[in-house]
Design a protein around this motif. Structure first.
Motif, PDB file in Angstrom:
ATOM      1  N   HIS A 113       0.625  -1.375  -0.047  1.00 17.96           N
ATOM      2  CA  HIS A 113      -0.033  -0.073  -0.041  1.00 17.96           C
ATOM      3  C   HIS A 113       0.948   1.416   0.178  1.00 17.96           C
ATOM      4  O   HIS A 113       0.835   3.006  -0.834  1.00 17.96           O
ATOM      5  CB  HIS A 113      -1.185   0.670   0.984  1.00 17.96           C
ATOM      6  N   VAL A 114       1.882   1.751   0.796  1.00 17.14           N
ATOM      7  CA  VAL A 114       2.938   1.858   0.415  1.00 17.14           C
ATOM      8  C   VAL A 114       3.315   2.702  -0.021  1.00 17.14           C
ATOM      9  O   VAL A 114       3.751   3.838  -0.366  1.00 17.14           O
ATOM     10  CB  VAL A 114       3.945   2.568   2.273  1.00 17.14           C
ATOM     11  N   LEU A 115       3.840   1.382  -1.368  1.00 16.36           N
ATOM     12  CA  LEU A 115       4.546   2.028  -2.673  1.00 16.36           C
ATOM     13  C   LEU A 115       3.849   2.604  -3.780  1.00 16.36           C
ATOM     14  O   LEU A 115       3.859   3.472  -3.694  1.00 16.36           O
ATOM     15  CB  LEU A 115       4.966   0.729  -3.069  1.00 16.36           C
ATOM     16  N   ARG A 116       2.390   2.360  -3.332  1.00 17.42           N
ATOM     17  CA  ARG A 116       1.440   2.315  -4.415  1.00 17.42           C
ATOM     18  C   ARG A 116       0.736   4.213  -3.884  1.00 17.42           C
ATOM     19  O   ARG A 116       1.330   4.708  -5.193  1.00 17.42           O
ATOM     20  CB  ARG A 116      -0.178   1.513  -4.429  1.00 17.42           C
ATOM     21  N   GLU A 117       1.075   4.129  -2.703  1.00 14.29           N
ATOM     22  CA  GLU A 117       0.580   5.637  -2.297  1.00 14.29           C
ATOM     23  C   GLU A 117       1.856   6.932  -2.628  1.00 14.29           C
ATOM     24  O   GLU A 117       1.451   7.894  -3.363  1.00 14.29           O
ATOM     25  CB  GLU A 117       0.441   5.567  -1.075  1.00 14.29           C
ATOM     26  N   MET A 118       3.113   6.379  -2.550  1.00 12.26           N
ATOM     27  CA  MET A 118       4.111   7.673  -2.604  1.00 12.26           C
ATOM     28  C   MET A 118       4.436   6.881  -3.790  1.00 12.26           C
ATOM     29  O   MET A 118       4.667   8.329  -4.750  1.00 12.26           O
ATOM     30  CB  MET A 118       5.217   6.095  -2.727  1.00 12.26           C
ATOM     31  N   MET A 119       3.891   6.450  -5.223  1.00 13.70           N
ATOM     32  CA  MET A 119       4.036   6.458  -6.613  1.00 13.70           C
ATOM     33  C   MET A 119       2.796   7.344  -7.041  1.00 13.70           C
ATOM     34  O   MET A 119       3.963   8.249  -7.999  1.00 13.70           O
ATOM     35  CB  MET A 119       4.131   5.067  -6.755  1.00 13.70           C
ATOM     36  N   TYR A 120       2.050   7.496  -6.457  1.00 11.54           N
ATOM     37  CA  TYR A 120       0.653   8.551  -6.688  1.00 11.54           C
ATOM     38  C   TYR A 120       1.156   9.704  -6.140  1.00 11.54           C
ATOM     39  O   TYR A 120       1.322  11.078  -7.009  1.00 11.54           O
ATOM     40  CB  TYR A 120      -0.596   7.921  -6.075  1.00 11.54           C
ATOM     41  N   VAL A 121       1.618  10.095  -4.783  1.00 11.53           N
ATOM     42  CA  VAL A 121       1.431  11.734  -4.410  1.00 11.53           C
ATOM     43  C   VAL A 121       3.302  12.262  -5.316  1.00 11.53           C
ATOM     44  O   VAL A 121       3.256  13.181  -4.996  1.00 11.53           O
ATOM     45  CB  VAL A 121       1.033  11.360  -2.934  1.00 11.53           C
TER      46      VAL A 121
ATOM     47  N   ARG B 246       6.235  14.019  -6.174  1.00 11.73           N
ATOM     48  CA  ARG B 246       6.232  14.856  -7.417  1.00 11.73           C
ATOM     49  C   ARG B 246       7.177  14.590  -8.776  1.00 11.73           C
ATOM     50  O   ARG B 246       7.514  13.262  -8.964  1.00 11.73           O
ATOM     51  CB  ARG B 246       7.049  16.479  -7.022  1.00 11.73           C
ATOM     52  N   PRO B 247       6.521  15.037 -10.253  1.00 14.48           N
ATOM     53  CA  PRO B 247       6.720  13.902 -11.102  1.00 14.48           C
ATOM     54  C   PRO B 247       8.674  14.567 -11.310  1.00 14.48           C
ATOM     55  O   PRO B 247       8.762  15.420 -10.528  1.00 14.48           O
ATOM     56  CB  PRO B 247       6.746  14.555 -12.551  1.00 14.48           C
ATOM     57  N   ALA B 248       9.238  13.288 -11.565  1.00 14.37           N
ATOM     58  CA  ALA B 248      10.772  13.951 -11.409  1.00 14.37           C
ATOM     59  C   ALA B 248      11.593  13.572 -10.088  1.00 14.37           C
ATOM     60  O   ALA B 248      13.150  13.467 -10.125  1.00 14.37           O
ATOM     61  CB  ALA B 248      11.439  15.104 -11.953  1.00 14.37           C
ATOM     62  N   GLY B 249      10.494  12.999  -9.219  1.00  9.67           N
ATOM     63  CA  GLY B 249      11.075  12.928  -7.665  1.00  9.67           C
ATOM     64  C   GLY B 249      11.380  11.599  -7.414  1.00  9.67           C
ATOM     65  O   GLY B 249      12.287  10.472  -7.816  1.00  9.67           O
ATOM     66  N   VAL B 250      12.269  11.172  -6.184  1.00  9.74           N
ATOM     67  CA  VAL B 250      12.419  10.094  -5.854  1.00  9.74           C
ATOM     68  C   VAL B 250      12.260   9.420  -4.887  1.00  9.74           C
ATOM     69  O   VAL B 250      11.693   9.666  -3.692  1.00  9.74           O
ATOM     70  CB  VAL B 250      14.279  10.791  -5.670  1.00  9.74           C
ATOM     71  N   LEU B 251      11.555   8.194  -5.030  1.00 12.02           N
ATOM     72  CA  LEU B 251      11.223   6.769  -4.116  1.00 12.02           C
ATOM     73  C   LEU B 251      12.393   6.160  -3.159  1.00 12.02           C
ATOM     74  O   LEU B 251      13.404   5.335  -4.394  1.00 12.02           O
ATOM     75  CB  LEU B 251      10.235   5.900  -4.705  1.00 12.02           C
ATOM     76  N   SER B 252      13.636   7.051  -2.312  1.00  7.89           N
ATOM     77  CA  SER B 252      14.180   5.718  -1.152  1.00  7.89           C
ATOM     78  C   SER B 252      13.431   4.775  -0.424  1.00  7.89           C
ATOM     79  O   SER B 252      12.158   4.967   0.287  1.00  7.89           O
ATOM     80  CB  SER B 252      15.134   6.815  -0.396  1.00  7.89           C
ATOM     81  N   ILE B 253      13.945   3.639  -0.700  1.00  6.36           N
ATOM     82  CA  ILE B 253      12.689   1.979   0.009  1.00  6.36           C
ATOM     83  C   ILE B 253      14.093   1.309   0.920  1.00  6.36           C
ATOM     84  O   ILE B 253      14.618   0.725   0.792  1.00  6.36           O
ATOM     85  CB  ILE B 253      12.315   1.090  -1.124  1.00  6.36           C
TER      86      ILE B 253
ATOM     87  N   MET C  53       2.702   4.181 -14.131  1.00  5.95           N
ATOM     88  CA  MET C  53       2.148   5.713 -13.217  1.00  5.95           C
ATOM     89  C   MET C  53       3.982   6.056 -13.167  1.00  5.95           C
ATOM     90  O   MET C  53       3.990   6.748 -13.217  1.00  5.95           O
ATOM     91  CB  MET C  53       1.943   5.117 -12.242  1.00  5.95           C
ATOM     92  N   ALA C  54       4.527   5.435 -12.489  1.00  8.11           N
ATOM     93  CA  ALA C  54       5.845   5.758 -11.983  1.00  8.11           C
ATOM     94  C   ALA C  54       6.948   6.299 -13.316  1.00  8.11           C
ATOM     95  O   ALA C  54       7.390   7.490 -12.807  1.00  8.11           O
ATOM     96  CB  ALA C  54       6.323   4.648 -10.929  1.00  8.11           C
ATOM     97  N   MET C  55       6.871   4.981 -13.956  1.00  8.40           N
ATOM     98  CA  MET C  55       7.699   5.209 -15.500  1.00  8.40           C
ATOM     99  C   MET C  55       6.800   6.850 -15.941  1.00  8.40           C
ATOM    100  O   MET C  55       8.175   7.650 -16.831  1.00  8.40           O
ATOM    101  CB  MET C  55       7.205   4.084 -16.607  1.00  8.40           C
ATOM    102  N   ASN C  56       5.833   7.434 -16.513  1.00  9.83           N
ATOM    103  CA  ASN C  56       5.667   8.378 -16.908  1.00  9.83           C
ATOM    104  C   ASN C  56       5.817   9.599 -16.028  1.00  9.83           C
ATOM    105  O   ASN C  56       6.067  10.505 -17.181  1.00  9.83           O
ATOM    106  CB  ASN C  56       4.201   8.009 -17.633  1.00  9.83           C
ATOM    107  N   LYS C  57       6.017   9.886 -14.799  1.00  8.14           N
ATOM    108  CA  LYS C  57       6.500  10.557 -13.883  1.00  8.14           C
ATOM    109  C   LYS C  57       8.030  11.218 -13.530  1.00  8.14           C
ATOM    110  O   LYS C  57       7.689  11.614 -13.277  1.00  8.14           O
ATOM    111  CB  LYS C  57       5.681  10.714 -12.732  1.00  8.14           C
ATOM    112  N   GLY C  58       8.725  10.177 -14.324  1.00  9.16           N
ATOM    113  CA  GLY C  58       9.909   9.657 -14.268  1.00  9.16           C
ATOM    114  C   GLY C  58      10.476   9.503 -13.525  1.00  9.16           C
ATOM    115  O   GLY C  58      11.757  10.254 -12.188  1.00  9.16           O
ATOM    116  N   LEU C  59       9.701   9.159 -12.355  1.00  7.58           N
ATOM    117  CA  LEU C  59      10.169   8.886 -10.279  1.00  7.58           C
ATOM    118  C   LEU C  59      11.487   7.724 -10.858  1.00  7.58           C
ATOM    119  O   LEU C  59      11.892   6.871 -11.780  1.00  7.58           O
ATOM    120  CB  LEU C  59       9.048   7.907  -9.980  1.00  7.58           C
ATOM    121  N   THR C  60      12.416   7.976  -9.693  1.00  8.73           N
ATOM    122  CA  THR C  60      13.743   7.652  -9.712  1.00  8.73           C
ATOM    123  C   THR C  60      13.369   6.102  -8.393  1.00  8.73           C
ATOM    124  O   THR C  60      13.260   6.876  -7.306  1.00  8.73           O
ATOM    125  CB  THR C  60      14.634   8.302  -9.148  1.00  8.73           C
ATOM    126  N   PHE C  61      13.742   4.802  -8.493  1.00 13.62           N
ATOM    127  CA  PHE C  61      14.102   4.261  -7.315  1.00 13.62           C
ATOM    128  C   PHE C  61      14.923   4.025  -6.923  1.00 13.62           C
ATOM    129  O   PHE C  61      16.341   3.225  -7.626  1.00 13.62           O
ATOM    130  CB  PHE C  61      12.669   3.131  -7.800  1.00 13.62           C
TER     131      PHE C  61
END
Length: 389
Positions: A290-298, A300-307, A322-330
C-alpha cells in the motif's frame, strides 16, 4: 549460553544453546553487552520471510566486547569494544571494493540458493533467513562474527551502549534512506512509517538540509516522537494522506518519498489494502505494498522514492506505468552499514545526535519473547526494545 530462538510463527523462545566457537581464522567471538529487536525481526516473527528453520538464533543489532579472535584477525584483540553491523562482508570482493557491503559476493554461505532466488547472491546477514546464510544472530550471550577483521565497528569507551548500539542497523539505515534521496535545500521529504528506522530517517533528512519533513503513521507515541524530531505529522487513520500532502506542498507533491514500512503496510479501510489482505490470506501475494502505491501516486514528477523498508517476495497491482510516466527514480536495498559509520560516529561524538532517544524499553534477554509481542502490537508505548543478556 542463552539465546532467543525462532520456533515458528509468533514462537520465539529463550533457549540454552551451545556457545559459539572460532570456525575460521577470520572469525571473532563477541560477548554481547547489548542487542535489540528490530522491525525486520517482526517479519520473521510473523513468518512473512521464507527460509527460517526451527531453532535459528534471532537478532542483528548487537554490540559487545571481543572475547576471542582467529589467527588472521590482526586489527581486533580481546577486550576491544565493538558494534557489529548486520551485514557480513569480506572487504575484498568487487562489491565490497565499491562500498556495496550489503551485496558482498562472498559472505553468503548459501550462495547457490540465493543465486536461484535473487538471480545473484546478496551478503550474509546475522539472524536472518537461510537465503542470507542462516548465520546465528546476536540476541544471545555470545556471537560468532565471520570476516571479523572487516565486519565490525570499533567504538570508544565512555559512551553508553545505548548511544552506540544502533550504528549496527537502524541509524545507518535511516541515514542511507535519506542520502539516497539526494536532498536539496528546497525539498519536502515525506516519510511513511515512524518506527525506529523512520525516526532516524526524519532526523537524517533534517541533518542533510531538507526544507520540510512530513512523517506519516497512526500510532500516537510514534507521531509524538516524530514531531519532537522536527517533522510535520500526518495521522493516516484520521485524515487523507494524499489531500494533506498536497496541502502541505501547495499541490506539487513531495520531491522525495521514503518507505520505512515495507511488506506489512497497514491502511485504514482502503480498497487496495483490503485487496492485499485477501490475496495474502489465500497465498496469492506475499507482501502488502500500500505504501509503495501511495508514494508513486503522490510523489512530485521527477522525484525520488527511497525504500529501506524490507520486502520479501511478490507484489500485486503496483502502478509501474504511473511511475515510469512521472519519471520517478527508485533507490532501495539493505544498508551498506560500514559505508556510513565513520561519519555517523563522528556526529554522535560531536553531539549532533544521540541515537538513544528512540529507546522505550530495556529488559533482560529472558523477557525477549514477551517483548516481541509487545513491540509487534505496539503495546505500552513501545517503539524500540533493547535487550541486556
Amino acid at each position: 549460553m542463552r539465546a532467543l530462538c525462532w520456533h515458528g510463527k509468533q514462537d520465539i523462545r529463550c533457549d540454552t544453546v551451545p556457545d559459539p566457537k572460532i570456525e575460521h581464522p577470520r572469525d571473532a567471538i563477541i560477548k554481547v553487552t547489548s542487542c535489540a529487536i528490530c522491525g525486520s525481526d517482526l517479519h520473521l516473527y510473523d513468518n512473512f520471510m521464507p527460509g527460517m528453520e526451527n531453532g535459528d538464533i534471532m537478532g542483528h543489532e548487537t554490540m559487545g566486547i571481543v572475547e576471542e579472535v582467529g589467527s588472521e584477525v590482526s586489527n581486533l584483540k580481546k577486550g576491544d569494544r565493538v558494534v557489529i553491523p548486520f551485514t557480513i562482508f569480506c572487504g575484498e570482493c568487487d562489491q565490497c571494493r565499491r562500498g556495496n557491503f550489503s551485496v558482498c559476493e562472498r559472505s553468503n554461505r548459501n550462495k547457490s540458493l540465493a543465486d536461484k532466488v535473487f538471480g545473484h547472491t546478496t551478503a550474509g546477514l546475522f539472524g536472518y533467513t537461510h537465503l542470507t546464510g542462516g548465520y546465528p544472530g546476536g540476541q544471545a550471550e555470545y556471537l560468532r562474527v565471520p570476516f571479523a577483521d572487516r565486519t565490525h565497528i570499533k567504538v570508544p569507551g565512555g559512551i553508553p551502549d545505548e548511544t552506540l548500539l544502533f550504528l549496527s542497523d537502524i541509524f545507518p539505515t535511516g541515514w542511507q534512506a535519506a542520502v539516497q534521496c539526494d536532498i536539496q535545500p528546497d525539498d519536502t521529504v515525506a516519510i511513511w512509517g515512524c518506527g525506529p528506522v523512520g525516526q532516524f530517517a526524519i532526523r537524517s533528512a533534517l541533518l542533510l538540509g531538507a526544507k520540510q519533513v512530513i512523517a506519516i503513521d497512526r500510532v500516537p507515541e510514534r507521531l509524538a516522537m516524530a514531531e519532537a524530531g522536527g517533522a510535520t505529522v500526518i495521522d493516516f487513520s484520521k485524515e487523507s494522506v494524499v489531500e494533506r500532502l498536497n496541502e502541505l506542498t501547495r499541490g506539487k507533491g513531495p520531491e522525495k518519498c521514503i518507505d520505512c514500512v515495507g511488506l506489512e503496510a497497514h491502511a485504514t479501510a482502503t480498497i487496495d489494502s483490503m485487496y492485499d489482505r485477501a490475496k495474502q490470506a489465500v497465498m496469492l501475494e506475499t507482501d502488502r505494498p500500500h505504501v509503495l502505491r501511495e508514494m508513486m501516486y503522490v510523489c512530485r514528477p521527477a522525484g525520488v522514492l527511497s525504500i529501506p523498508g524490507v520486502y520479501g517476495g511478490l507484489l500485486d497491482k503496483v502502478p509501474f506505468g504511473m511511475a515510469m510516466n512521472k519519471g520517478l527514480t527508485f533507490r532501495m536495498g539493505q544498508t551498506h552499514v560500514n559505508r556510513w559509520t565513520d561519519d555517523l560516529l563522528r556526529r554522535i561524538e560531536q553531539g549532533q545526535i544521540d541515537p538513544s532517544f528512540v529507546i522505550t524499553h530495556t529488559v533482560g534477554l529472558a523477557e525477549g519473547p514477551n517483548m516481541y509481542k509487545t513491540f509487534r502490537d505496539k503495546l505500552d508505548g513501545c517503539i524500540k526494545v533493547v535487550l541486556k543478556p
